[in-house]
Design a protein around this motif. Structure first.
Motif, PDB file in Angstrom:
ATOM      1  N   LEU A 196     -31.851  43.197  44.640  1.00  0.00           N
ATOM      2  CA  LEU A 196     -32.947  43.859  45.475  1.00  0.00           C
ATOM      3  C   LEU A 196     -34.392  42.934  45.249  1.00  0.00           C
ATOM      4  O   LEU A 196     -35.171  43.033  46.172  1.00  0.00           O
ATOM      5  CB  LEU A 196     -33.534  45.346  44.565  1.00  0.00           C
ATOM      6  CG  LEU A 196     -32.404  46.107  44.947  1.00  0.00           C
ATOM      7  CD1 LEU A 196     -33.031  47.525  44.100  1.00  0.00           C
ATOM      8  CD2 LEU A 196     -32.213  46.463  46.084  1.00  0.00           C
ATOM      9  N   ARG A 228     -38.292  39.723  47.768  1.00  0.00           N
ATOM     10  CA  ARG A 228     -39.534  39.842  47.273  1.00  0.00           C
ATOM     11  C   ARG A 228     -40.347  38.621  46.370  1.00  0.00           C
ATOM     12  O   ARG A 228     -39.650  37.890  45.896  1.00  0.00           O
ATOM     13  CB  ARG A 228     -39.783  41.205  46.587  1.00  0.00           C
ATOM     14  CG  ARG A 228     -38.927  41.412  45.519  1.00  0.00           C
ATOM     15  CD  ARG A 228     -39.560  42.415  44.480  1.00  0.00           C
ATOM     16  NE  ARG A 228     -40.717  42.356  44.132  1.00  0.00           N
ATOM     17  CZ  ARG A 228     -41.678  42.997  44.021  1.00  0.00           C
ATOM     18  NH1 ARG A 228     -41.600  44.243  44.295  1.00  0.00           N
ATOM     19  NH2 ARG A 228     -43.027  42.677  43.535  1.00  0.00           N
ATOM     20  N   LYS A 251     -40.197  52.469  42.963  1.00  0.00           N
ATOM     21  CA  LYS A 251     -39.789  52.636  44.437  1.00  0.00           C
ATOM     22  C   LYS A 251     -38.624  52.088  44.998  1.00  0.00           C
ATOM     23  O   LYS A 251     -37.725  52.784  45.315  1.00  0.00           O
ATOM     24  CB  LYS A 251     -41.154  51.953  44.960  1.00  0.00           C
ATOM     25  CG  LYS A 251     -42.235  52.766  44.680  1.00  0.00           C
ATOM     26  CD  LYS A 251     -43.425  51.890  45.472  1.00  0.00           C
ATOM     27  CE  LYS A 251     -44.755  52.784  45.181  1.00  0.00           C
ATOM     28  NZ  LYS A 251     -45.826  51.730  45.281  1.00  0.00           N
ATOM     29  N   ASP A 252     -38.529  50.789  44.972  1.00  0.00           N
ATOM     30  CA  ASP A 252     -37.397  50.126  45.498  1.00  0.00           C
ATOM     31  C   ASP A 252     -36.051  50.475  44.871  1.00  0.00           C
ATOM     32  O   ASP A 252     -35.051  50.976  45.665  1.00  0.00           O
ATOM     33  CB  ASP A 252     -37.494  48.648  45.533  1.00  0.00           C
ATOM     34  CG  ASP A 252     -38.983  48.292  46.056  1.00  0.00           C
ATOM     35  OD1 ASP A 252     -39.834  48.910  45.977  1.00  0.00           O
ATOM     36  OD2 ASP A 252     -38.785  46.991  46.753  1.00  0.00           O
ATOM     37  N   GLN A 289     -38.063  58.275  45.888  1.00  0.00           N
ATOM     38  CA  GLN A 289     -38.850  57.731  44.859  1.00  0.00           C
ATOM     39  C   GLN A 289     -39.096  58.784  43.633  1.00  0.00           C
ATOM     40  O   GLN A 289     -39.195  59.912  43.704  1.00  0.00           O
ATOM     41  CB  GLN A 289     -40.123  57.246  45.652  1.00  0.00           C
ATOM     42  CG  GLN A 289     -40.163  56.452  46.592  1.00  0.00           C
ATOM     43  CD  GLN A 289     -41.436  55.668  46.895  1.00  0.00           C
ATOM     44  OE1 GLN A 289     -42.365  56.160  46.707  1.00  0.00           O
ATOM     45  NE2 GLN A 289     -41.372  54.650  48.096  1.00  0.00           N
TER      46      GLN A 289
END
Lengths: 230, 162
Positions: free
Chosen positions: A119, A123, A138-139, A148
């Motif tokens: 993930l 980012r 969140k992610d 979430q």
């Protein structure tokens, strides 16, 4: 094509950069967790039985000193439906549960770490600890549990409490014997999520402990304790 | 026909390094010996250490040039460091291209790492607090990652065919 700015990134490289996302049914994970818990429960019951057998053999052969006789524990038969478990003392049951939890957690630890790695690909780097925990809330949460975190609290000294009011693995747990029994059974299903979180955090550079707490299904909260100064 | 003067530079070496600065994979493609690649990786670690705390981006840019190679660095959000050494060439090297290669390398890394059979040779629980140990265990015979990295290098090289 202009050769003077010959591109390093050919379509072949770009296809490796952006691999086709693979998708699976969201329910697969639910089914998997249900089966996983039960399979491991059986598996570790066999393992602990084998260990006990070996110990008994060694005692019989005189290699090992016999343990001091335990004060007889009253066997609670009423609340336990499993035929395997009903004949065992409370202590053995507890030990067995602990063994299952350890297994589930270590599986979660691995999976969580790899998932976090995946993930993080697109980012930027994390600026601080809170940023990392927010990423988990969140992610990470969205990918694993499709929503979430509902509430995140922190004392700014390394303790974070992540609360989820409808935690997916707990949403379909119920018991014939009322909510108290359901709650007790639910604890086993929280071991892997704990491991997932711990693994993800560890991979992101935060070695901490994660404990779960649930007082009423399907609500659940995770307490993340990180060492000071991180 | 366009002049074949400016071919894209070739990748000479690729290195993956754990957060605790242990080598995961050091792959050399040039005729030079493996030792020099380790040397390059070591030198880039110093530069990365200097730049990483300030940078918010994963891509650390051009680290330094030495003899005939230009070295670029990348640090993932999980603090795995990736270094590539390009042969110095006349062609313009675009940052976007390098980032694409780094992303491909990171993808290769996590895909190989996620192999559930990777750590079977490792006793359970031996990884302890630092997973780098588990990674290192696969270092020498980590075929999956090596093959993927080689494939990326080949794909980069394929650019001069078109």
């Amino acid at each position: 094509m202009n050769i003077s700015t010959a591109s390093l990134a050919s379509p072949a490289v770009l296809s490796l950069t952006e691999p086709e996302p693979k998708e699976i049914d969201a329910l697969a994970f639910d089914y998997f967790l249900i089966e996983l818990v039960n399979t491991l429960k059986d598996s570790s019951a066999v393992a602990s039985k084998r260990n006990k057998q070996r110990e008994d053999d060694m005692i019989a052969a005189g290699i090992l000193a016999a343990p001091a006789p335990l004060p007889s524990l009253s066997v609670k038969k009423d609340s336990i439906r499993d035929s395997v478990a009903s004949a065992k003392s409370a202590k053995a049951l507890e030990e067995e549960e602990e063994a299952v939890k350890t297994r589930l957690e270590s599986i979660g630890y691995q999976v969580g770490g790899h998932l976090a790695e995946r993930l993080c690909r697109d980012r930027p780097r994390f600026s601080d600890t809170l940023d990392t925990v927010k990423f988990i809330c969140k992610d990470f949460w969205v990918v694993v549990w499709n929503k979430q975190v509902d509430n995140l609290r922190t004392n700014h000294r390394g303790v974070y409490v992540l609360q989820d009011n409808l935690f997916k693995p707990l949403s379909r747990i119920s018991s014939y014997n009322g909510s108290a029994d359901a709650l007790k059974r639910a604890k086993l299903y929280l071991a892997m999520p704990c491991g997932l979180l711990r693994g993800a955090l560890a991979r992101l550079g935060l070695q901490g402990t994660v404990s779960s707490d649930t007082t009423s299904l399907p609500q659940c909260s995770f307490q993340v304790k990180l060492p000071k100064g991180s | 026909m366009a002049p074949p003067a400016a071919l894209p530079p070739r990748i000479r070496a690729i290195a993956f390094i754990t957060p605790s600065n242990a080598p995961i994979l050091v792959r050399s493609y040039a005729h030079q010996n493996e030792l020099q690649c380790h040397y390059i990786a070591h030198m880039s670690l110093d530069v990365i250490e200097e730049r990483a705390p300030k940078a918010t981006d994963c891509y650390l840019g051009h680290l330094y040039s030495m003899e005939d190679v230009a070295v670029y660095g990348y640090i993932t959000a999980t603090r795995v460091k990736i270094v590539i050494a390009l042969a110095l060439a006349d062609a313009v090297v675009k940052d976007g291209d390098i980032i694409a290669i780094f992303k491909a390398l990171h993808t290769a890394y996590y895909q190989s790492l996620a192999n559930p059979f990777l750590q079977l040779s490792q006793p359970v629980g031996a990884e302890g607090q630092d997973y780098s140990l588990a990674v290192l265990a696969g270092g020498g015979k980590w075929k999956g990652l090596r093959m993927r990295v080689d494939a990326i290098r080949k794909a980069v090289g394929a650019a001069d065919d078109d």
